[in-house]
Structure formats: structure tokens, C-alpha cells
Design a protein around this motif. Sequence first.
Motif, PDB file in Angstrom:
ATOM      1  N   SER A   1       0.914  -1.083  -0.055  1.00  0.00           N
ATOM      2  CA  SER A   1       0.087  -0.019  -0.028  1.00  0.00           C
ATOM      3  C   SER A   1       0.949   1.214  -0.128  1.00  0.00           C
ATOM      4  O   SER A   1       1.930   1.141   0.317  1.00  0.00           O
ATOM      5  CB  SER A   1      -0.849   0.081   1.175  1.00  0.00           C
ATOM      6  N   LYS A   2       0.196   2.427  -0.235  1.00  0.00           N
ATOM      7  CA  LYS A   2       1.007   3.639  -0.063  1.00  0.00           C
ATOM      8  C   LYS A   2       1.606   3.837   1.331  1.00  0.00           C
ATOM      9  O   LYS A   2       2.708   4.202   1.434  1.00  0.00           O
ATOM     10  CB  LYS A   2       0.212   5.015  -0.320  1.00  0.00           C
ATOM     11  N   GLU A   3       0.850   3.420   2.180  1.00  0.00           N
ATOM     12  CA  GLU A   3       1.243   3.639   3.495  1.00  0.00           C
ATOM     13  C   GLU A   3       2.570   2.684   3.809  1.00  0.00           C
ATOM     14  O   GLU A   3       3.470   3.399   4.199  1.00  0.00           O
ATOM     15  CB  GLU A   3       0.227   3.143   4.540  1.00  0.00           C
TER      16      GLU A   3
ATOM     17  N   ASN B   1       6.171   4.632   4.692  1.00  0.00           N
ATOM     18  CA  ASN B   1       7.177   4.221   5.997  1.00  0.00           C
ATOM     19  C   ASN B   1       8.351   3.688   5.506  1.00  0.00           C
ATOM     20  O   ASN B   1       8.988   4.108   6.273  1.00  0.00           O
ATOM     21  CB  ASN B   1       6.128   2.787   6.829  1.00  0.00           C
ATOM     22  N   HIS B   2       8.559   3.019   4.488  1.00  0.00           N
ATOM     23  CA  HIS B   2       9.822   2.776   4.085  1.00  0.00           C
ATOM     24  C   HIS B   2      10.684   3.809   3.842  1.00  0.00           C
ATOM     25  O   HIS B   2      11.994   4.102   4.151  1.00  0.00           O
ATOM     26  CB  HIS B   2      10.064   1.712   2.845  1.00  0.00           C
TER      27      HIS B   2
ATOM     28  N   GLY C   1       5.202  -6.842  -5.603  1.00  0.00           N
ATOM     29  CA  GLY C   1       4.604  -8.243  -6.286  1.00  0.00           C
ATOM     30  C   GLY C   1       3.313  -8.170  -5.767  1.00  0.00           C
ATOM     31  O   GLY C   1       2.152  -7.702  -6.545  1.00  0.00           O
ATOM     32  N   ARG C   2       2.960  -8.809  -4.485  1.00  0.00           N
ATOM     33  CA  ARG C   2       1.733  -9.022  -4.314  1.00  0.00           C
ATOM     34  C   ARG C   2       0.946  -7.862  -4.133  1.00  0.00           C
ATOM     35  O   ARG C   2      -0.352  -7.770  -4.331  1.00  0.00           O
ATOM     36  CB  ARG C   2       1.576  -9.921  -3.081  1.00  0.00           C
ATOM     37  N   GLY C   3       1.536  -6.654  -3.975  1.00  0.00           N
ATOM     38  CA  GLY C   3       0.745  -5.440  -3.798  1.00  0.00           C
ATOM     39  C   GLY C   3      -0.017  -5.080  -5.011  1.00  0.00           C
ATOM     40  O   GLY C   3      -1.024  -4.404  -4.912  1.00  0.00           O
TER      41      GLY C   3
ATOM     42  N   GLU D   1       0.169   4.886  -8.487  1.00  0.00           N
ATOM     43  CA  GLU D   1      -0.084   5.646  -7.366  1.00  0.00           C
ATOM     44  C   GLU D   1       1.222   6.100  -6.788  1.00  0.00           C
ATOM     45  O   GLU D   1       1.386   7.462  -6.277  1.00  0.00           O
ATOM     46  CB  GLU D   1      -1.000   5.077  -6.512  1.00  0.00           C
ATOM     47  N   LEU D   2       2.306   5.297  -6.493  1.00  0.00           N
ATOM     48  CA  LEU D   2       3.280   5.570  -5.768  1.00  0.00           C
ATOM     49  C   LEU D   2       4.179   6.353  -6.572  1.00  0.00           C
ATOM     50  O   LEU D   2       5.041   7.286  -6.047  1.00  0.00           O
ATOM     51  CB  LEU D   2       4.011   4.272  -5.498  1.00  0.00           C
TER      52      LEU D   2
END
Length: 325
Positions: free
Chosen positions: A199-201, A205-206, A229-231, A241-242
Motif C-alpha cells: 500500500s501507499k502507507e 513508511n519505508h 509483487g503481491r501489492g 499511485e506511488l
Amino acid sequence: MKFYLAPLEGITGYIYRNALHDFYGTGIDKYFMPFLAPHTKRSFNAKEKNDILPEHNKDLYAVPQILTNNVSDFLRIEKDLRALGYEEININLGCPSGTVVSKGRGAGFLAKKDELDAFLEEIFEKTEGKISLKTRIGVEEPEEFYELLEIYNQYPLEELIIHPRVQKELYQGKPHREIFHYARKYSKNPLCYNGDICSKEDYVNHIKEWKSEDDKEESLMDVSAVMLGRGVLKTPWLIKELAGDAFSEEKVMDKQKLLAFHDRLLSDYKSVMSGDKNVLFKMKELWMYLQFQFEDQEKAAKKIKKANSLIEYEAAVREMFSLQR
Ligand SMILES: Cc1cc2nc3c(=O)[nH]c(=O)nc-3n(C[C@H](O)[C@H](O)[C@H](O)COP(=O)(O)O)c2cc1C
């Protein structure tokens, strides 16, 4: 930051990659292809041939991946791939599956450090093209990574993609961020982070964590790329979006577009696969991830899972799309 699609065997084949590229491809810098494992007699089987054909990867930067611990197998496949025009080849040092690991391949290769070193040494001696590695951090213990990084540091990698879990963790627990931090401290090769960015969150965070590390310590290796991948399977527009606020219109799910993306995948799978069963299998696998875009999706998801024909399947999908987000 560069954004990469992770290789997901059985899912992110050329049909998925092309649909993703056409619908939500903005911001995706590289598409890593599911692994190619050497065969005894021929280079590629029909499925693999289709996946690597240049005309099936026309408008996107695709990176083929090889899963082997054998230098001559690697060189043979690599030569064929370079002849097709692939600039970069990725080596799989992460696959945790029992059958792969028991043959000393994928993450299993990480247990044989001398052999791994000799393998890389010979490969870098005999090839000139770009080589990147996608690695886990060990087999049993995260600390195995210290020695692995010493090995990787001896070679001029295009990049080192790290999924900071050990083989025995499979996909469970949390990625070992402290080991990735160690890589930032000591890697001589450009780094790409992979693991649980869904997710964007998660992404923000990273970024915050890496920035605060930069504030505290000097000369850490930049994180120049992240691989998802799974995201992306859950939220196909996640990279878009990112990749920047310029694409912010994608922040809210556009159902019509998602349905069109789904229909494109369904129609492309139908056109190349024989029989409903195979098509259903592919689409059902996708829904294991996609269903979470919908509110109260359990009933419709169950119907999709249980569909025995494409007619039943399409009715269940219509029901899913009638739900709110
Ligand atoms: C179904 C599935 C298939 C995968 N196939 C491959 C593969 O062919 N090659 C590879 O290097 N990793 C493979 N992986 C691992 C992913 O590329 C990635 O490293 C992992 O899912 C962690 O990233 P994520 O949390 O963003 O999904 C696979 C993972 C899954 C769940």
C-alpha cells in the motif's frame, strides 16, 4: 525512485504484463519475468518461448530471470536471451519452494556459499551483459546475509534486489529491515528493496525509515528502486499511485477501468488457452488478491472460487463488481 514489477511465477506472464502495462503501466520501470529453469534437451518449452518472445514484450522493459546453479546451463540460456535482445538478466537466489531448494537452486543456493561464489565468478568472467541478482538473506538465519553480501560485493551487479527474509520463513513474518539496513551500509552494488510493500502507507513508511537512516549515518547506499509483487496483484494501479502525485486520479479505485483490465486478461487468456478449466484457474488465482478491493466480498469471492464454467465465473464477477469498494 524506480519501481519494478516482481516476478510471480504462474501469474505475471506476458499476458498479465502487457495488460498491466496498457492499463496501469505509468511509473513501472522494469517488469521482471517469472523464472526460467533449464531443461535437459531444449532451451525453452512452449510456455517459456511465448513469455520471452520479443513481440510479447514490445513496449516494456522486461528482465528475464534464470533459476539455476549450473554455469553451463546459465550460459546457454543467457546466450539465447541476449540473442533475443534482452539487455539485463536476473538470477534467482530467492525461490523458497522445497523442490527447488532441495536441488540447491533458488534460496537453496545460499546454503552453498563457496559454490555460489564460484558460480558467480565464472559467470562474470564469461559474460559481458548486465546481470542482476534477486536474493533472500539466507536459508535459516538472517545473519547469513553478512557472508552473502561479501560474496555479492565482489561482482559488478547491475543491481542487488533483496527480499529480506530467509528461505525457511517463506512469506511469513516481517521482512528483516535491519538486514536491509546492513546492506545499505556495506553493499557496493545499487540496491533494490523487495517485500511486503502492499500500500501507499507501506511505501511511505519505508521511505521515512530510509530518510531517517540517512540523517543519522553518512554514506549509506541509496535505495534506488523498490520491487512490488503481491501489492500490485491486489491493487494493479499501486505503482502508478506511488510513482507520483501527477497520477493521483488513480488513488480511488476506478471500477470501470478495473473491469476493463479484468476483461482484457480474461479475453487474452481465452485466446491462448485451451478449455475453460485452464482459463478459470488463471483468473481464480488473480482473485485471491483482487477480491480485497471490494467491501464484503466473501460471498462473491466464494462464488468465483467455486465456478465450474466460464458462465458461472462471469456471473460471479458481475456480482463482485456490483459491490461497493
Ligand atoms: C505466487 C508467487 C510466485 C513467485 N514467483 C517468483 C519467481 O518466479 N521468481 C522470483 O524471483 N520470485 C518469485 N516470487 C517472489 C516475489 O517475486 C517476491 O519476491 C515476493 O512475493 C515478495 O514481494 P511482495 O511482498 O512484493 O510480493 C513469487 C512469489 C509468489 C507469491
